[in-house]
Each structure stands twice: as structure tokens, then as C-alpha cells.
Scaffold this active site. Structure first.
Site, PDB file in Angstrom:
ATOM      1  N   GLY A  11       0.954  -1.317  -0.002  1.00  8.32           N
ATOM      2  CA  GLY A  11      -0.147   0.038  -0.049  1.00  8.32           C
ATOM      3  C   GLY A  11       0.614   1.096   0.026  1.00  8.32           C
ATOM      4  O   GLY A  11       0.357   2.463   0.415  1.00  8.32           O
ATOM      5  N   SER A  12       2.129   1.000  -0.445  1.00 10.89           N
ATOM      6  CA  SER A  12       2.844   2.575  -0.551  1.00 10.89           C
ATOM      7  C   SER A  12       2.336   3.491  -1.432  1.00 10.89           C
ATOM      8  O   SER A  12       2.443   4.799  -1.158  1.00 10.89           O
ATOM      9  CB  SER A  12       4.369   2.025  -0.830  1.00 10.89           C
ATOM     10  OG  SER A  12       4.456   1.715  -2.290  1.00 10.89           O
ATOM     11  N   ASN A  13       1.470   2.985  -2.410  1.00 11.26           N
ATOM     12  CA  ASN A  13       0.945   4.044  -3.279  1.00 11.26           C
ATOM     13  C   ASN A  13      -0.276   4.566  -2.762  1.00 11.26           C
ATOM     14  O   ASN A  13      -0.867   5.860  -2.917  1.00 11.26           O
ATOM     15  CB  ASN A  13       0.673   3.625  -4.812  1.00 11.26           C
ATOM     16  CG  ASN A  13       1.843   3.467  -5.503  1.00 11.26           C
ATOM     17  OD1 ASN A  13       2.593   4.572  -6.146  1.00 11.26           O
ATOM     18  ND2 ASN A  13       2.692   2.163  -5.597  1.00 11.26           N
ATOM     19  N   LYS A  65      -8.316 -13.916 -10.519  1.00 12.86           N
ATOM     20  CA  LYS A  65      -9.361 -13.017 -11.312  1.00 12.86           C
ATOM     21  C   LYS A  65     -10.550 -12.537 -10.188  1.00 12.86           C
ATOM     22  O   LYS A  65     -10.657 -13.402  -9.059  1.00 12.86           O
ATOM     23  CB  LYS A  65     -10.012 -13.456 -12.322  1.00 12.86           C
ATOM     24  CG  LYS A  65     -10.532 -14.947 -12.251  1.00 12.86           C
ATOM     25  CD  LYS A  65     -11.053 -15.303 -13.501  1.00 12.86           C
ATOM     26  CE  LYS A  65     -11.871 -16.929 -13.284  1.00 12.86           C
ATOM     27  NZ  LYS A  65     -12.405 -17.297 -14.658  1.00 12.86           N
ATOM     28  N   MET A  92      -3.830  -6.830  -7.501  1.00 13.11           N
ATOM     29  CA  MET A  92      -3.150  -8.249  -8.218  1.00 13.11           C
ATOM     30  C   MET A  92      -4.320  -8.862  -8.946  1.00 13.11           C
ATOM     31  O   MET A  92      -4.130 -10.001  -8.821  1.00 13.11           O
ATOM     32  CB  MET A  92      -2.092  -8.525  -7.484  1.00 13.11           C
ATOM     33  CG  MET A  92      -1.079  -7.688  -7.218  1.00 13.11           C
ATOM     34  SD  MET A  92      -0.620  -6.501  -8.512  1.00 13.11           S
ATOM     35  CE  MET A  92       0.758  -7.518  -9.308  1.00 13.11           C
ATOM     36  N   ARG A  93      -5.549  -8.625  -9.110  1.00 13.72           N
ATOM     37  CA  ARG A  93      -6.481  -9.561  -9.615  1.00 13.72           C
ATOM     38  C   ARG A  93      -7.099  -8.909 -10.979  1.00 13.72           C
ATOM     39  O   ARG A  93      -7.216  -7.797 -11.412  1.00 13.72           O
ATOM     40  CB  ARG A  93      -7.775  -9.451  -8.737  1.00 13.72           C
ATOM     41  CG  ARG A  93      -7.561 -10.502  -7.678  1.00 13.72           C
ATOM     42  CD  ARG A  93      -8.660 -10.685  -6.843  1.00 13.72           C
ATOM     43  NE  ARG A  93      -8.168 -11.644  -5.604  1.00 13.72           N
ATOM     44  CZ  ARG A  93      -8.495 -12.705  -5.822  1.00 13.72           C
ATOM     45  NH1 ARG A  93      -9.058 -13.439  -6.681  1.00 13.72           N
ATOM     46  NH2 ARG A  93      -7.912 -13.503  -4.892  1.00 13.72           N
ATOM     47  N   ASN A 109      -5.645   2.454 -13.282  1.00 12.09           N
ATOM     48  CA  ASN A 109      -4.608   1.581 -12.821  1.00 12.09           C
ATOM     49  C   ASN A 109      -3.310   2.069 -13.060  1.00 12.09           C
ATOM     50  O   ASN A 109      -3.115   2.957 -13.618  1.00 12.09           O
ATOM     51  CB  ASN A 109      -5.002   0.329 -13.595  1.00 12.09           C
ATOM     52  CG  ASN A 109      -3.730  -0.675 -13.057  1.00 12.09           C
ATOM     53  OD1 ASN A 109      -3.637  -1.154 -11.851  1.00 12.09           O
ATOM     54  ND2 ASN A 109      -3.077  -1.347 -13.910  1.00 12.09           N
ATOM     55  N   HIS A 111       0.895   0.992 -13.271  1.00 11.09           N
ATOM     56  CA  HIS A 111       1.640   0.000 -13.549  1.00 11.09           C
ATOM     57  C   HIS A 111       2.902   0.242 -13.474  1.00 11.09           C
ATOM     58  O   HIS A 111       3.135   1.400 -14.089  1.00 11.09           O
ATOM     59  CB  HIS A 111       0.976  -0.573 -14.874  1.00 11.09           C
ATOM     60  CG  HIS A 111       1.799  -1.844 -15.325  1.00 11.09           C
ATOM     61  ND1 HIS A 111       1.455  -3.038 -15.055  1.00 11.09           N
ATOM     62  CD2 HIS A 111       2.798  -1.833 -16.220  1.00 11.09           C
ATOM     63  CE1 HIS A 111       2.198  -3.903 -15.333  1.00 11.09           C
ATOM     64  NE2 HIS A 111       2.908  -3.451 -16.233  1.00 11.09           N
TER      65      HIS A 111
HETATM   66  C1  GAR Z   1       3.073  -0.893  -7.568  1.00 12.04           C
HETATM   67  O1  GAR Z   1       4.371  -0.794  -8.253  1.00 12.04           O
HETATM   68  C2  GAR Z   1       2.191  -1.080  -8.755  1.00 12.04           C
HETATM   69  O2  GAR Z   1       2.669  -0.579 -10.099  1.00 12.04           O
HETATM   70  C3  GAR Z   1       1.829  -2.511  -9.008  1.00 12.04           C
HETATM   71  O3  GAR Z   1       2.141  -3.193  -7.649  1.00 12.04           O
HETATM   72  C4  GAR Z   1       2.970  -2.184  -6.860  1.00 12.04           C
HETATM   73  C5  GAR Z   1       1.911  -1.910  -5.584  1.00 12.04           C
HETATM   74  O4  GAR Z   1       2.851  -1.307  -4.645  1.00 12.04           O
HETATM   75  N1  GAR Z   1       1.232  -2.843  -9.853  1.00 12.04           N
HETATM   76  C6  GAR Z   1       0.919  -3.968 -10.886  1.00 12.04           C
HETATM   77  O5  GAR Z   1       2.131  -4.538 -11.116  1.00 12.04           O
HETATM   78  C7  GAR Z   1      -0.306  -3.874 -11.321  1.00 12.04           C
HETATM   79  N2  GAR Z   1      -0.104  -4.642 -12.682  1.00 12.04           N
HETATM   80  P1  GAR Z   1       2.126  -0.961  -3.337  1.00 12.04           P
HETATM   81  O6  GAR Z   1       1.315  -1.952  -2.800  1.00 12.04           O
HETATM   82  O7  GAR Z   1       3.163  -0.448  -2.397  1.00 12.04           O
HETATM   83  O8  GAR Z   1       1.240   0.330  -3.614  1.00 12.04           O
END
Ligand code: GAR
Length: 203
Positions: A11-13, A65, A92-93, A109, A111
Site C-alpha cells: 500500500g505504498s501508493n 481473477k 493484483m487481480r 490503474n 502499472h
Molecule cells: C506498484 O508498483 C504497482 O505499479 C504494481 O504493484 C505495486 C503496488 O505497490 N501494480 C502492478 O504491477 C499491476 N499490474 P504498493 O502496494 O506499495 O502500492
């Protein structure tokens, strides 16, 4: 603009979005709920810390999924938060038509690559193995096809010759933490194309 964040990991984002909100850098956007398909995900701990409802939603019966009963539970939970925008931050689904139609044109989303390069899992590792000189991160509207859909914004990140998954990952994540809140702020202030009816491929 009411936001809902979906995530499966640390969840850093989501944290970057909540910090931006706290610091007045998110425009009129407000996080109204956080939902995860993983009961122990770090992203859920952000709820109590930032005073936002955060909840595990059972995604069963599928592993990768969101379809069937799990999809119905997610649709109900997210709908209850009445979002204007659904933000996938490490969710991640693979989403299926039921969820996509319930929030048509309102799902974005994040990526970790410069799409359309390196879609799917491990975008950072894929870039490293391919030997590209530049990778980065992308925020895009979500379409039925995985990691497709109209690109909203991207940040390039140079790859250094001695980069490892950790060093390159650190810089890509730092770029993500800046890009995603900035995109949300711009969307919420109407300084960018607004969410719109989805499904046509980019181009
Ligand atoms: C992020 O790097 C995001 O781009 C990636 O998961 C990470 C989540 O990090 N998403 C994907 O790869 C989607 N295909 P977080 O939980 O620290 O935010």
C-alpha cells in the site's frame, strides 16, 4: 471527487495518495474507502492511520481473477462508498466485465512500466531482463484487456547499467508515488480528460 482505493499489497501508493490528501496536494479528491482482497495486506493498516474505512473483501472462489461471488461482494462494497473514481493501486487481480461495467469509465490503474511495454506481472523485472535503457510507470484507464486502456500519464525512469531489481524498483516506486497523486489531483480539478465511457482500445 470521491475515491476508492483497491490494493493487494503493502500500500505504498495508497499511502502516497493519503499523504497528498493530508498535505492538500490532492485537489478536491477525498479517499472514502480502501478495500483489499488480502486479509493481511499492509494497505489495510492505512485505514486506522488516516481515519478512512479499510476492509478486507473476500474475493473467493478464484485465485487470480475477480469473478462470481467475490466480484459481487467487491461491487457491493465499492458501490456503498459511492466513488467517482476507483483507483487500483497494486490490486493484483484481473477485473472482469461485471466490475468494469459497474464503474464504467471510472477505474484507473497504476502499472510499473511504460505501457504498452511489459504488461502483466513483474513489470520492473521484465524491463531489467529486456535490457531497456528507460522504463517507468503508467496510469491508465482500465479496459477489459489486462494493462490496456487509454493512457493518462507516464513517468520515464532511466535504467542504470548496474541496476538490480531493488535499485530500479526503488526509483520506479518513487516515480509512482509522485505520479499517481498528481494524476488524481489533475482529474479531480478537471485539468485533464475526465473519466468517460470505457472499452474502446487506445488509439
Ligand atoms: C506498484 O508498483 C504497482 O505499479 C504494481 O504493484 C505495486 C503496488 O505497490 N501494480 C502492478 O504491477 C499491476 N499490474 P504498493 O502496494 O506499495 O502500492
Amino acid at each position: 471527487m470521491r475515491l476508492v482505493i483497491l490494493g493487494s499489497g503493502r500500500g505504498s501508493n495508497a499511502e502516497a495518495i493519503l499523504l497528498a490528501q493530508q498535505e492538500g496536494r490532492l485537489g478536491p479528491a477525498r479517499v472514502e474507502g480502501i478495500f483489499s482482497d488480502q486479509p493481511g495486506a499492509g494497505i489495510l493498516a492505512l485505514g486506522p492511520r488516516f481515519g478512512v474505512p479499510a476492509e478486507f473483501v473476500d474475493p473467493a472462489p478464484f485465485r487470480t481473477k475477480l469473478e462470481g461471488p467475490g466480484e459481487a461482494r467487491f461491487i457491493a462494497a465499492v458501490q456503498a462508498a459511492r466513488p467517482d473514481l476507483v483507483v487500483l493501486a497494486g490490486f493484483m487481480r484481473v477485473l472482469k466485465p461485471g466490475f468494469l461495467q459497474a464503474f464504467a469509465g471510472r477505474i484507473i490503474n497504476l502499472h510499473p512500466s511504460l505501457l504498452p511495454q511489459f504488461p502483466g506481472l513483474d513489470g520492473i523485472g521484465q524491463a531489467l531482463r529486456a535490457g531497456v535503457k528507460v522504463t517507468g510507470c503508467t496510469v491508465h484507464y482500465v479496459a477489459l484487456e489486462v494493462d490496456a486502456g487509454r493512457i493518462i500519464d507516464q513517468t520515464p525512469v532511466p535504467v542504470r547499467p548496474d541496476d538490480t531489481l531493488e535499485t530500479l524498483g526503488g526509483r520506479v516506486h518513487a516515480a509512482e508515488h509522485a505520479l499517481l497523486p498528481a494524476v488524481i489531483a489533475r482529474l479531480s480539478e478537471g485539468r485533464m480528460d475526465q473519466p468517460r465511457a470505457p472499452t474502446s482500445p487506445p488509439g
